[in-house]
Design an enzyme around this catalytic site. Sequence first.
Site, PDB file in Angstrom:
ATOM      1  N   GLU A  91      -5.682   3.689  -8.722  1.00 32.65           N
ATOM      2  CA  GLU A  91      -6.910   3.995  -9.865  1.00 32.65           C
ATOM      3  C   GLU A  91      -6.682   5.153 -10.944  1.00 32.65           C
ATOM      4  OE1 GLU A  91      -9.589   0.302  -8.032  1.00 32.65           O
ATOM      5  OE2 GLU A  91      -9.146   1.958  -7.319  1.00 32.65           O
ATOM      6  N   CYS A 104     -10.545  10.862 -13.755  1.00 32.74           N
ATOM      7  CA  CYS A 104      -9.484  11.973 -12.317  1.00 32.74           C
ATOM      8  C   CYS A 104      -8.072  10.634 -12.218  1.00 32.74           C
ATOM      9  CB  CYS A 104     -11.104  11.061 -11.266  1.00 32.74           C
ATOM     10  SG  CYS A 104     -10.551  10.775  -9.329  1.00 32.74           S
ATOM     11  N   CYS A 111      -1.873   7.009   1.307  1.00 31.13           N
ATOM     12  CA  CYS A 111      -2.071   8.470   1.416  1.00 31.13           C
ATOM     13  C   CYS A 111      -1.698   8.891   2.846  1.00 31.13           C
ATOM     14  CB  CYS A 111      -3.423   8.755   0.694  1.00 31.13           C
ATOM     15  SG  CYS A 111      -3.464  10.486   1.528  1.00 31.13           S
ATOM     16  N   CYS A 115      -6.955  10.620   6.623  1.00 31.26           N
ATOM     17  CA  CYS A 115      -8.526  11.118   6.854  1.00 31.26           C
ATOM     18  C   CYS A 115      -9.878   9.976   7.125  1.00 31.26           C
ATOM     19  CB  CYS A 115      -8.920  11.786   5.103  1.00 31.26           C
ATOM     20  SG  CYS A 115      -8.506  13.464   5.167  1.00 31.26           S
ATOM     21  N   CYS A 118     -12.015   8.774   3.985  1.00 32.05           N
ATOM     22  CA  CYS A 118     -11.874   7.938   2.928  1.00 32.05           C
ATOM     23  C   CYS A 118     -10.771   6.524   2.816  1.00 32.05           C
ATOM     24  CB  CYS A 118     -10.518   8.844   2.706  1.00 32.05           C
ATOM     25  SG  CYS A 118      -9.434   8.789   1.338  1.00 32.05           S
ATOM     26  N   GLU A 166      -2.707  12.486  -1.993  1.00 31.29           N
ATOM     27  CA  GLU A 166      -2.548  14.224  -1.718  1.00 31.29           C
ATOM     28  C   GLU A 166      -1.356  14.247  -2.322  1.00 31.29           C
ATOM     29  OE1 GLU A 166      -4.456  16.643  -0.868  1.00 31.29           O
ATOM     30  OE2 GLU A 166      -2.474  17.762  -1.669  1.00 31.29           O
ATOM     31  N   CYS A 348     -15.969   8.832  -5.099  1.00 30.19           N
ATOM     32  CA  CYS A 348     -14.855   9.799  -4.840  1.00 30.19           C
ATOM     33  C   CYS A 348     -15.062   8.309  -3.145  1.00 30.19           C
ATOM     34  CB  CYS A 348     -15.056  10.936  -4.100  1.00 30.19           C
ATOM     35  SG  CYS A 348     -15.603  11.949  -5.137  1.00 30.19           S
TER      36      CYS A 348
HETATM   37  N1  SAH Z   1      -5.926  14.205  -1.557  1.00 32.44           N
HETATM   38  C1  SAH Z   1      -6.957  14.722  -2.186  1.00 32.44           C
HETATM   39  C2  SAH Z   1      -7.339  14.457  -3.011  1.00 32.44           C
HETATM   40  C3  SAH Z   1      -8.018  13.206  -3.078  1.00 32.44           C
HETATM   41  S1  SAH Z   1      -9.101  12.925  -2.336  1.00 32.44           S
HETATM   42  C4  SAH Z   1      -7.569  15.316  -1.082  1.00 32.44           C
HETATM   43  O1  SAH Z   1      -8.358  15.076  -0.079  1.00 32.44           O
HETATM   44  O2  SAH Z   1      -8.931  16.360  -1.808  1.00 32.44           O
HETATM   45  C5  SAH Z   1     -10.557  13.334  -3.489  1.00 32.44           C
HETATM   46  C6  SAH Z   1     -11.844  13.970  -3.084  1.00 32.44           C
HETATM   47  O3  SAH Z   1     -11.953  12.683  -2.566  1.00 32.44           O
HETATM   48  C7  SAH Z   1     -11.514  15.343  -2.124  1.00 32.44           C
HETATM   49  O4  SAH Z   1     -11.938  16.271  -1.146  1.00 32.44           O
HETATM   50  C8  SAH Z   1     -12.205  14.048  -0.677  1.00 32.44           C
HETATM   51  O5  SAH Z   1     -12.413  14.449   0.502  1.00 32.44           O
HETATM   52  C9  SAH Z   1     -12.766  13.271  -1.302  1.00 32.44           C
HETATM   53  N2  SAH Z   1     -13.732  11.795  -1.005  1.00 32.44           N
HETATM   54  C10 SAH Z   1     -12.581  11.095   0.051  1.00 32.44           C
HETATM   55  N3  SAH Z   1     -12.988  10.351   0.489  1.00 32.44           N
HETATM   56  C11 SAH Z   1     -14.759  10.492   0.231  1.00 32.44           C
HETATM   57  C12 SAH Z   1     -15.261   9.272   0.521  1.00 32.44           C
HETATM   58  N4  SAH Z   1     -16.237   8.279   1.020  1.00 32.44           N
HETATM   59  N5  SAH Z   1     -16.923   9.651   0.102  1.00 32.44           N
HETATM   60  C13 SAH Z   1     -17.090  10.783  -0.589  1.00 32.44           C
HETATM   61  N6  SAH Z   1     -16.331  11.968  -1.021  1.00 32.44           N
HETATM   62  C14 SAH Z   1     -14.999  10.908  -0.079  1.00 32.44           C
HETATM   63 FE1  SF4 Z   2      -5.221  11.474   1.324  1.00 30.07          FE
HETATM   64 FE2  SF4 Z   2      -7.790  12.859  -0.048  1.00 30.07          FE
HETATM   65 FE3  SF4 Z   2      -8.393  10.631   1.301  1.00 30.07          FE
HETATM   66 FE4  SF4 Z   2      -7.830  12.741   2.944  1.00 30.07          FE
HETATM   67  S1  SF4 Z   2      -9.167  12.291   1.532  1.00 30.07           S
HETATM   68  S2  SF4 Z   2      -6.556  10.755   2.596  1.00 30.07           S
HETATM   69  S3  SF4 Z   2      -5.800  13.043   1.527  1.00 30.07           S
HETATM   70  S4  SF4 Z   2      -6.547  10.810  -0.722  1.00 30.07           S
END
Ligand code: SAH
Ligand code: SF4
Length: 381
Positions: A91, A104, A111, A115, A118, A166, A348
């Site tokens: 996306e 974005c 990924c 995390c 996420c 990532e 996000c």
């Molecule tokens: N993998 C990279 C970039 C993609 S995620 C990273 O982790 O930085 C982009 C941002 O969205 C990151 O800061 C991540 O921590 C945040 N993010 C992921 N899942 C989220 C959620 N459920 N609510 C709010 N932010 C989130």
């Molecule tokens: Fe991957 Fe970023 Fe999501 Fe962590 S927050 S699982 S690094 S996309």
Amino acid sequence: MKVNLLDFDLEGLVAFCQQLGEKRFRATQLFRWIHQKGATDFAQMTDLARALRDKLADKAEIRGLSVITQHESTDGTIKWLFDVGAGDAVEAVYIPEDDRGTLCISSQAGCAVGCRFCSTGHQGFSRNLTTAEITAQLWFAEHFLRHRRGSDDRIISNVVMMGMGEPLQNYDALVPALRTMLDDHGYGLSRRRVTVSTSGVVPMMDRLAQDCPVALAVSLHAPDDALRSNLVPLNRKYPLAELLEACDRYLQHAPRDFITFEYCMLDGVNDGPEHARELVRLVNAHRLHSGHGGVWCKFNLIPFNPFPASGLVRSPDERVAAFAKILLDAGLVTTIRKTRGDDIDAACGQLAGDVQDRTRVAGRIARQRTVMLKPVTMRPE
Ligand code: SAH
Ligand code: SF4
């Protein structure tokens, strides 16, 4: 198979054109046709010799991604779901604001970092995107928006690598895409308007500083290793001290810049006053917070976007405000992110939508294909 020219930055295109016996300036013309004019057909490129256009049509193509769905939010945010084949989809989200237009974009299908908060992480890793697939998200969005507005003016002024994946675990494909964004013959974005967001792949942060020092956002989410390892498993490999040292080294390459620390606010997990105070100690200990007027880091507190499988809850507004106040009182620049496109699941970490695991993506794509008949699909609610 034809070569997809979206796979090249300008130097790559120069090398490709040289193989065809063409000079550098021809590659520059071609690059401008592709990225500045959004051309897809070599026949359009009237300032290129007919023989070259024929040669290109024979050997190369400009192949974007097919759009599975497009959702537009009431706040103007637009989210596209692109088909990248084999049941995978990624996306991109366009976020219009008064003074800028931010796109974005995604770097991977799924990924591998995993995390906890996420939904892409919960989905698992499918594959790296190619340079063409990364670049195509910008190429498509920019020219789609211009076409819709009926203007040739540039619309996207900022790109953030904050979609799925990532980016620093797909480094080789990422860098040419970044170069195309920065190139004056491409999108002409300044280094500070292109942001790579990383969960902390330390060796690649060092390489990025050398190869293409764009703005860096680091997803911190916790002030100590135990909690961070629990939320961001990559922390076990690159713990906080190493990560912050890498931030310091990154800034040495980009001396007038700052690092944005992203911090996703999870109720009762990482959002207490003790966490905020610990965070202040951490950045001060790593000289990331200069005492003499310079700003080396900024905090961006992100309200968690919940999804059922996470078992986590968004911090209440008052708790986020109290957390921000502790950072601000310690002299740290802190902002609280406004969520955009909430009504279309474009905020996000929501980018994977309702996908629970990758095996379901194919089915979802099949269902959503039927929706493609309408160019813009609004969610009913
Ligand atoms: N993998 C990279 C970039 C993609 S995620 C990273 O982790 O930085 C982009 C941002 O969205 C990151 O800061 C991540 O921590 C945040 N993010 C992921 N899942 C989220 C959620 N459920 N609510 C709010 N932010 C989130
Ligand atoms: Fe991957 Fe970023 Fe999501 Fe962590 S927050 S699982 S690094 S996309």
